[in-house]
Design a protein around this motif. Structure first.
Motif, short mmCIF file in Angstrom:
data_model
loop_
_atom_site.label_atom_id
_atom_site.label_comp_id
_atom_site.label_asym_id
_atom_site.label_seq_id
_atom_site.Cartn_x
_atom_site.Cartn_y
_atom_site.Cartn_z
N GLY A 1 0.83 -1.11 0.07
CA GLY A 1 0.06 -0.15 0.07
C GLY A 1 1.14 1.19 -0.07
O GLY A 1 0.32 2.46 -0.27
N PHE B 1 9.07 6.22 4.04
CA PHE B 1 7.68 5.81 3.65
C PHE B 1 7.34 4.71 4.66
O PHE B 1 8.10 3.52 4.09
N THR B 2 6.50 4.41 5.34
CA THR B 2 6.28 3.33 6.12
C THR B 2 4.92 2.76 5.97
O THR B 2 4.11 3.69 6.08
N GLY B 3 4.66 1.55 5.91
CA GLY B 3 3.16 0.91 5.82
C GLY B 3 3.14 -0.38 5.80
O GLY B 3 4.21 -1.03 5.55
N PRO B 4 1.95 -1.02 5.62
CA PRO B 4 1.71 -2.51 5.22
C PRO B 4 2.30 -2.83 3.90
O PRO B 4 1.80 -2.15 3.04
N PRO C 1 -4.34 -3.42 1.44
CA PRO C 1 -3.28 -2.30 1.08
C PRO C 1 -3.08 -2.45 -0.59
O PRO C 1 -2.85 -1.55 -1.45
N HIS D 1 -9.24 0.34 4.77
CA HIS D 1 -8.63 -1.22 4.49
C HIS D 1 -7.02 -1.27 4.07
O HIS D 1 -6.87 -2.39 3.98
N ALA D 2 -6.51 -0.20 3.97
CA ALA D 2 -5.11 -0.26 3.61
C ALA D 2 -4.03 0.20 4.49
O ALA D 2 -2.83 0.20 4.48
N PRO E 1 -2.31 1.98 8.26
CA PRO E 1 -1.57 3.36 8.28
C PRO E 1 -0.40 3.45 7.76
O PRO E 1 0.35 2.30 7.53
N MET E 2 -0.33 4.57 7.08
CA MET E 2 1.11 4.84 6.38
C MET E 2 1.70 6.25 7.00
O MET E 2 0.93 6.89 6.98
N THR E 3 3.01 6.02 7.21
CA THR E 3 3.62 7.17 7.68
C THR E 3 4.85 7.70 6.73
O THR E 3 5.44 6.77 5.95
#
Lengths: 428, 428
Positions: A133, A294-297, A303, B288-289, B291-293
């Motif tokens: 994602g 950039f961090t996330g699933p 995602p 649904h995707a 959390p993104m940082t």
């Protein structure tokens, strides 16, 4: 308002997730209307959490790709050869845009497919192929087009990161943690693609081409996975205030772009060391715009479907970028071969179990000295009631050749039974 | 290959940085050729690190914007009124694309300018206005167009984050740290826009409109800055395993979108709590995707110029998105007024110095009970040789109204001299 009609091939978790999102697309901001003109999968009758009867069925994904009602072909079949490639080629040959989540396909045939896409003026988008994602493909290809990139470095495989995190947290060995992860669905029944580093290598090959304009040549990525990591490696790294992560990186050097995947010790405080569990993270270092993370699933139906939908939204807006961020014919930045990569200098962790007897440590330090590997820190744990004392050495900077030579000497010492282990240490 | 001719108005650090990057643009991946057709600034003769003689000079930025040789107008003047707005309007009215780094302009006149842009089919891009080099505008507007966003929450002012980090690290009070930051160039001579939270509020107003389709109404953002934070607040937060950050957030709730900027206690382990120094970070939570940082440098010539160049690259590729991610006429999601925001429930930190005498603590806990504020944790430091003992209370969830009522009661207690301090606690 633009209407796009999709042909969706592959109805696993991601395909089903995509259909679920499209059913309630008024909650999204796609910029147009998206219809499903047809679907295809291996098994029509498999039970799925969303009804598929409303959509025209195709047994053959190539036929779906070619169907006149399909404006955009969405490839979620997977696998670098076979039907995925055939169907993508069929769509592109007809000038139809393609959206795919298939990293193996792009890593192995990306140049060939980008050429076909460009010849037919058909966009080929693959945000979902890298880091799930996290919109890193679009960030590097588009948002950071005005930044000179020094390196792209990341945790690109959530399964491996989960395994390393769990081993350290629970103190359980690799095999046990892998088996638990398989039960929990964090690892595949056949985990090879993930744990060998192959999956992460697919992703970094793609990012390096976009960032640096190197040929998309998967065979030149040197790779090693988490399947060789022992619990003690992680524990000694922690004692040295480091964490071991499977790092995929593309680094622009004077001699070309180094592209590799391997377990690496990172200082505990570095941004990537702090990414635990099944997450992905990508750090982009630039010459003038600083480092960005950039961090996330990195995986999962939600995602990945989000990334696919981001690409579909880009098609609605009329995406007009070069597939790989460069003309396919101009991918001529040097990509270093693995043997050149090993000439670069790094610090290393050397781990070895040493017989608990007089002179053993001296034979070890002699071996290091002969190989011209200089010791920065040395930790020896008590042997306790074992015959062997675990030892960890943090070296000063040296070439891979030197540390490899040291390892050979150490492994031949009478005081050493199991081969020494060497793991690269990164500055940050 | 596309050639774009820029008119650049404003030659401060960012404008000069932009020219420096364009001089060596072969190192970038802009997708076309970018020329400088004219420049404008208040002071022509000011010494600058890059020669400006090669470029046609305009005293008036409006004349530059209108000049026939200028394809794209780049506004780096700053300020929400005056020449920046006039020149942007002049360019858009002629159908010329505009790229700006001006958050105040977009936050205060974004809808009006977006309308003008849409009427004239002129792109208006402002990646550099939010979070400097971090490509968060494009991520939310484009890459995450297929994700239903729950919240956008971030550290959007590097100066404030630097001040909070330095106070905690050095143990120095706010005024001293601010004065040092001014000497080091981390804070402006007049720091009001930063430390009051106004700058962060400009940015979250923009992001909330793109993410949720709320009106771009800066007057509805409730805001409070770091200028009210005391060293003891930070130290007590740390004792409670939290960190205080100035958080700008837009949160989609059942009753509409809550948009606010204020200092907040975050659990030490939360991603945003780990962002120290002059960095920015934005966390996007989705349905649904996951959390993104996104983390990176939030200001500075290099990062801001990189964001401007990303926009220019998008223009070369034929950017065709809605300026605010939605039709201007359709920005009809409810944006909660500050008085509605205060009805939402949170945990709070209450900090007060209490006379070191019998019955004082009982009067405090009574006041809390009467206001229906329930105590989760209470820390009392020794008064030592002071007359007052510092106390910190972590409450259970309560409304802002309840905690405000409790504060009034506490402030009227005989055992209390200085007003009690209340700071919201976030779950993560």
């Amino acid at each position: 308002m633009t209407t796009l009609k999709l042909g969706i091939a592959g109805l696993g978790n991601v395909g089903v997730g995509l259909i679920e999102r499209l059913v309630e697309q008024e909650k999204l901001r796609l910029g147009g209307v998206v219809e499903i003109a047809g679907i295809s999968a291996r098994n029509r009758s498999r039970k799925r959490p969303v009804p598929i009867d409303p959509y025209p069925w195709f047994d053959d994904p190539v036929a779906l790709a070619k169907d006149d009602n399909v404006d955009v072909f969405v490839e979620l079949i997977g696998g670098s050869d076979g039907p995925a490639k055939l169907a993508v080629e069929a769509a592109l040959s007809l000038g139809k845009p393609v959206v795919t989540a298939n990293k193996a396909l792009i890593a192995e045939y990306g140049e060939q497919l980008a050429k076909l896409a460009e010849e037919n003026s058909a966009p080929l988008l693959f945000e979902a192929a890298v880091a799930g994602g996290i919109p890193i493909v679009r960030a590097v290809r588009e948002s950071l087009a005005g930044a000179e990139i020094k390196s792209v470095r990341g945790i690109l495989n959530g399964t491996c990161n989960y395994l390393l995190t769990e081993m350290l947290n629970t103190g359980a060995p690799y095999a046990d943690v892998l088996s638990d992860a398989q039960k929990l669905g964090y690892a595949e029944a056949d985990p090879f693609l993930d744990v060998s580093g192959t999956d992460a290598a697919h992703k970094i090959a793609i990012l390096a081409t976009i960032a640096f304009g190197v040929p998309l040549d998967f065979s030149k990525i040197s790779l090693s996975g988490v399947d060789t990591i022992q619990l003690k490696d992680l524990q000694f790294a922690k004692k040295l205030d480091h964490k071991i992560k499977l790092i995929a990186e593309g680094v622009n050097t004077e001699n070309g772009v180094i592209c590799r995947v391997e377990p690496v010790l990172l200082p505990m405080k570095s941004p990537l060391a702090q990414i635990d569990g099944p997450l992905n993270a990508v750090m982009v270092e630039t010459v003038h715009a600083g480092p960005m993370t950039f961090t996330g699933p990195g995986a999962g139906a939600g995602p990945t479907a989000s990334a696919v939908l981001g690409d579909i939204s880009a098609l609605i807006a009329g995406d007009n970028r070069k597939v790989l961020g460069h003309d396919v014919g101009s991918l001529n930045t040097t990509l270093c071969a693995p043997e050149d990569v090993s000439k670069s200098e790094s610090k290393y962790l050397i781990r070895v179990d040493l017989a608990d007897r007089a002179g053993a440590l001296a034979s070890l330090t002699d071996a290091l000295a002969v190989s011209d590997v200089s010791v920065d820190e040395l930790l020896q744990d008590s042997a306790g009631d074992q015959e062997y004392a675990p030892i960890a050495i943090k070296t000063h900077k040296c070439t891979y050749a030197a540390v490899h030579d040291a390892k050979k000497r150490i492994d031949s010492l009478p005081a050493v039974v199991d081969p020494a282990r060497t793991i690269r240490i990164e500055a940050g």
